[in-house]
Design a protein around this motif. Structure first.
Motif, mmCIF file in Angstrom:
data_model
loop_
_atom_site.group_PDB
_atom_site.id
_atom_site.type_symbol
_atom_site.label_atom_id
_atom_site.label_comp_id
_atom_site.label_asym_id
_atom_site.label_seq_id
_atom_site.Cartn_x
_atom_site.Cartn_y
_atom_site.Cartn_z
ATOM 1 N N THR A 169 18.992 46.397 55.243
ATOM 2 C CA THR A 169 19.276 47.681 54.602
ATOM 3 C C THR A 169 19.636 48.771 55.600
ATOM 4 O OG1 THR A 169 16.976 48.442 54.653
ATOM 5 C CG2 THR A 169 17.647 47.088 52.783
ATOM 6 N N ARG A 170 19.388 48.537 56.886
ATOM 7 C CA ARG A 170 19.582 49.593 57.880
ATOM 8 C C ARG A 170 20.957 49.521 58.526
ATOM 9 N NH1 ARG A 170 15.751 53.123 58.221
ATOM 10 N NH2 ARG A 170 17.740 54.198 58.304
ATOM 11 N N ARG A 171 21.985 49.719 57.684
ATOM 12 C CA ARG A 171 23.359 49.673 58.178
ATOM 13 C C ARG A 171 23.697 50.883 59.042
ATOM 14 N NH1 ARG A 171 26.596 47.313 52.849
ATOM 15 N NH2 ARG A 171 25.217 45.523 52.550
ATOM 16 N N ASP A 172 22.854 51.909 58.937
ATOM 17 C CA ASP A 172 23.069 53.078 59.772
ATOM 18 C C ASP A 172 22.545 52.860 61.185
ATOM 19 O OD1 ASP A 172 20.547 52.883 58.587
ATOM 20 O OD2 ASP A 172 20.134 55.008 58.913
ATOM 21 N N LEU A 210 12.782 48.053 47.794
ATOM 22 C CA LEU A 210 14.007 48.373 47.053
ATOM 23 C C LEU A 210 15.255 48.084 47.892
ATOM 24 C CD1 LEU A 210 12.948 51.639 45.200
ATOM 25 C CD2 LEU A 210 13.213 49.343 44.261
ATOM 26 N N HIS A 211 15.396 46.829 48.317
ATOM 27 C CA HIS A 211 16.612 46.411 49.010
ATOM 28 C C HIS A 211 17.673 46.061 47.969
ATOM 29 C CE1 HIS A 211 15.688 42.273 47.951
ATOM 30 N NE2 HIS A 211 14.493 42.387 48.508
ATOM 31 N N PRO A 212 18.924 45.756 48.373
ATOM 32 C CA PRO A 212 20.001 45.534 47.396
ATOM 33 C C PRO A 212 19.759 44.385 46.430
ATOM 34 C CG PRO A 212 20.924 45.935 49.573
ATOM 35 C CD PRO A 212 19.439 45.796 49.764
ATOM 36 N N GLY A 213 18.839 43.479 46.734
ATOM 37 C CA GLY A 213 18.553 42.407 45.795
ATOM 38 C C GLY A 213 17.616 42.818 44.680
ATOM 39 N N ALA A 268 17.633 62.246 59.712
ATOM 40 C CA ALA A 268 17.549 60.792 59.590
ATOM 41 C C ALA A 268 16.092 60.386 59.731
ATOM 42 C CB ALA A 268 18.416 60.114 60.643
ATOM 43 N N LEU A 269 15.583 59.681 58.733
ATOM 44 C CA LEU A 269 14.174 59.342 58.706
ATOM 45 C C LEU A 269 13.792 58.336 59.787
ATOM 46 C CD1 LEU A 269 11.478 59.703 57.204
ATOM 47 C CD2 LEU A 269 12.127 57.757 55.777
ATOM 48 N N LEU A 293 7.704 53.271 54.776
ATOM 49 C CA LEU A 293 8.449 52.030 54.613
ATOM 50 C C LEU A 293 9.343 52.090 53.387
ATOM 51 C CD1 LEU A 293 9.030 49.067 55.303
ATOM 52 C CD2 LEU A 293 7.026 48.435 53.960
ATOM 53 N N SER A 294 8.816 52.586 52.266
ATOM 54 C CA SER A 294 9.623 52.636 51.047
ATOM 55 C C SER A 294 10.855 53.513 51.236
ATOM 56 C CB SER A 294 8.789 53.153 49.873
ATOM 57 O OG SER A 294 8.374 54.485 50.098
ATOM 58 N N LEU A 295 10.706 54.610 51.990
ATOM 59 C CA LEU A 295 11.849 55.478 52.258
ATOM 60 C C LEU A 295 12.815 54.857 53.265
ATOM 61 C CD1 LEU A 295 10.071 58.956 52.407
ATOM 62 C CD2 LEU A 295 11.699 58.193 50.683
ATOM 63 N N LEU A 296 12.264 54.194 54.276
ATOM 64 C CA LEU A 296 13.121 53.569 55.286
ATOM 65 C C LEU A 296 13.974 52.467 54.676
ATOM 66 C CD1 LEU A 296 10.630 53.370 58.276
ATOM 67 C CD2 LEU A 296 12.765 54.647 58.244
ATOM 68 N N VAL A 297 13.413 51.728 53.718
ATOM 69 C CA VAL A 297 14.155 50.627 53.108
ATOM 70 C C VAL A 297 15.383 51.142 52.368
ATOM 71 C CG1 VAL A 297 14.042 48.861 51.299
ATOM 72 C CG2 VAL A 297 12.211 49.043 52.969
ATOM 73 N N ILE A 298 15.248 52.287 51.681
ATOM 74 C CA ILE A 298 16.381 52.773 50.888
ATOM 75 C C ILE A 298 17.296 53.721 51.655
ATOM 76 C CG2 ILE A 298 15.058 52.558 48.756
ATOM 77 C CD1 ILE A 298 14.980 55.682 48.758
ATOM 78 N N GLU A 299 16.853 54.240 52.808
ATOM 79 C CA GLU A 299 17.630 55.282 53.477
ATOM 80 C C GLU A 299 19.048 54.819 53.791
ATOM 81 O OE1 GLU A 299 17.042 58.527 57.036
ATOM 82 O OE2 GLU A 299 16.538 56.455 57.477
ATOM 83 N N GLY A 300 19.188 53.613 54.348
ATOM 84 C CA GLY A 300 20.519 53.126 54.696
ATOM 85 C C GLY A 300 21.424 53.015 53.490
ATOM 86 N N MET A 301 20.893 52.483 52.370
ATOM 87 C CA MET A 301 21.698 52.341 51.155
ATOM 88 C C MET A 301 22.093 53.701 50.600
ATOM 89 S SD MET A 301 19.971 49.233 48.988
ATOM 90 C CE MET A 301 18.431 50.123 48.721
#
Length: 444
Positions: free
Chosen positions: A82-85, A288-291, A375-376, A403-411
């Motif tokens: 999820t961390r494409r950034d 909450l990853h893309p899957g 950026a978190l 963690l929950s915020l880090l998982v979605i931040e990139g998306m």
């Protein structure tokens, strides 16, 4: 006593076998990555052009390694994807395939697992599709129709996965203990951190708890209006199977052809749901990853897979909300005080003043950032570094909201690069404060 002794022997043998397996795979791929990295670096000099990109940026090789290592490691790959950034597309692109396309177990093993789950009871399905519609690290998901005609999704725990994950948990605990013996790292509460985080991952094997979490999230987020969570069918769920409503027309959570205005609405809806979980309810979907995040036919949000759901203690939830409020206000001193008071361990030589000064500077920088510039991930990295350097270690539960915020931040930033995470939290934080004040008045 003999049985107990034999049980310990068998567990030790199993641990040794798993350790050799994991160690062998990691050592083999370390050699492959090293050789590929050397070829990548030398390629331009030797070939002049057209050298094959690879080395540590070879995402396909990372996928192969994590897949061979097993479910615990696949879960790590899912989160990293999820961390494409922070990581190149050559790595995150292939890793994203792990979210719901992990190699499935054989049809025979899945069939045996499902039949065993309903042994001694009436078979509850009129139709059952043995080919999975999705395949993750913990389970496969199948489409089925119940005897009364309801279309359902059936999540089946992978056969043998509990044995593997429990041994991975024990292996990582041994590694944490070894790290704790290193003189420079003795202050770090590795064991406590491992027990909290590792136990959270192992809880994903608890399917009755997941069914209960689905029901609880549905109730908590119902007021948002634009978030759907599949309803579990409690009478059909077992310790190895979760049966839930089948939501049709799901679309991948990706910007696609959405216009700028719609993308902004999507971002606001996702953050509103996450902040509702973090600041109001304390029941947090940390995966909450893309899957696990989709659109439905009405472009509403759909959250799936409640295996990695954390219930924050009230004190932790309040501390995190207060930290976020004061961070948005630029009040670093109070943020530091919250971290100090909620710490799980404070070293004897902890430099409290140094930590407070460092965090005050960090918070002031964050609050001064323009919309979209905060950026978190680097903020969290610097926060943890400050804690390590000054000898003050957070309660592991405090890491789960991050963690929950880090998982979605990139998306989220794929949808709207200018999103202001702090500003979007303000309405929920205000409502949280109103609810708190109302509760306090009722108890007077």
């Amino acid at each position: 006593m003999v049985n107990g002794f034999m049980g310990r022997v068998l567990r030790a043998v199993g641990m040794a076998v798993r350790a050799v397996h994991v160690g062998g795979i990691m050592a083999g791929y370390a050699l492959l990555f090293g050789a590929a990295e050397a070829r990548r670096l030398l390629g331009p000099r030797r070939a002049g052009h057209g050298a094959r990109a690879g080395g540590l940026h070879d995402g396909d090789r990372w996928v192969k390694m994590l897949t061979r290592l097993g479910p615990s490691y696949i879960k790590i790959g899912q989160l990293v994807s999820t961390r494409r950034d922070l990581l190149p597309p050559a790595v995150t692109g292939p890793l994203s395939r792990l979210t719901d396309a992990a190699p499935p177990p054989s049809r025979r093993r899945v069939r045996q697992a499902v039949l065993a789950a309903y042994a001694g009871t009436r078979w509850p399905f009129r139709e059952f599709t043995w080919e999975p519609v999705a395949c993750g690290s913990i389970a496969t998901v199948h489409e089925a129709v119940t005897l009364d005609g309801r279309r359902v999704a059936v999540k089946v725990r992978r056969p043998g996965i509990q044995w593997v994950m429990e041994r991975d948990f024990a292996l990582t605990l041994a590694m944490m203990r070894a790290l704790g013996a290193v003189p420079k790292l003795r202050k770090m509460p590795f064991k406590v951190m491992h027990e909290q985080v590792g136990s959270a991952i192992l809880r994903q094997l608890d399917f009755p708890a997941e069914a209960a979490a689905l029901a609880e999230l549905r109730t908590n987020l119902a007021g948002l209006g634009n978030v759907r969570i599949p309803e579990p069918l409690a009478d059909l769920c077992t310790p190895e199977v979760v049966v839930m409503e089948y939501i049709i027309g799901l679309r991948r959570f990706a910007p696609g052809d959405l216009d700028a205005g719609t993308r902004r609405q999507v971002v606001q809806a996702v953050l509103a749901a996450v902040y509702e979980m973090l600041f109001i309810d304390g029941v947090v979907h940390c995966d909450l990853h893309p899957g696990n995040l989709y659109f439905d036919e009405r472009a509403g949000l759909v959250m799936l897979d409640a295996g990695f759901v954390i219930r924050l203690p009230d004190e932790v939830r309040r501390s995190f909300a207060d930290f976020f409020i004061h961070m948005a206000m630029g009040d670093g001193w109070t943020c530091a005080q919250i971290v100090i008071e909620s710490a799980a361990h404070v070293a004897d030589d902890c430099d409290v003043a140094g930590f407070r000064a460092g965090l005050t500077e960090l918070v002031q920088e964050a609050s001064g950032a323009k919309s979209g510039q905060f950026a978190l991930a680097p903020f969290a990295g610097r926060l943890f570094d400050l804690q390590r350097r000054f000898g003050l270690f957070p309660a592991p539960e405090f890491a789960f909201p991050l963690l929950s915020l880090l998982v979605i931040e990139g998306m989220i930033k794929d949808f709207d690069s200018a999103v202001d995470f702090q500003a979007e939290a303000v309405p929920v934080l205000r409502r949280r404060n109103m609810l708190r004040d109302r509760t306090a008045q009722l108890h007077k």
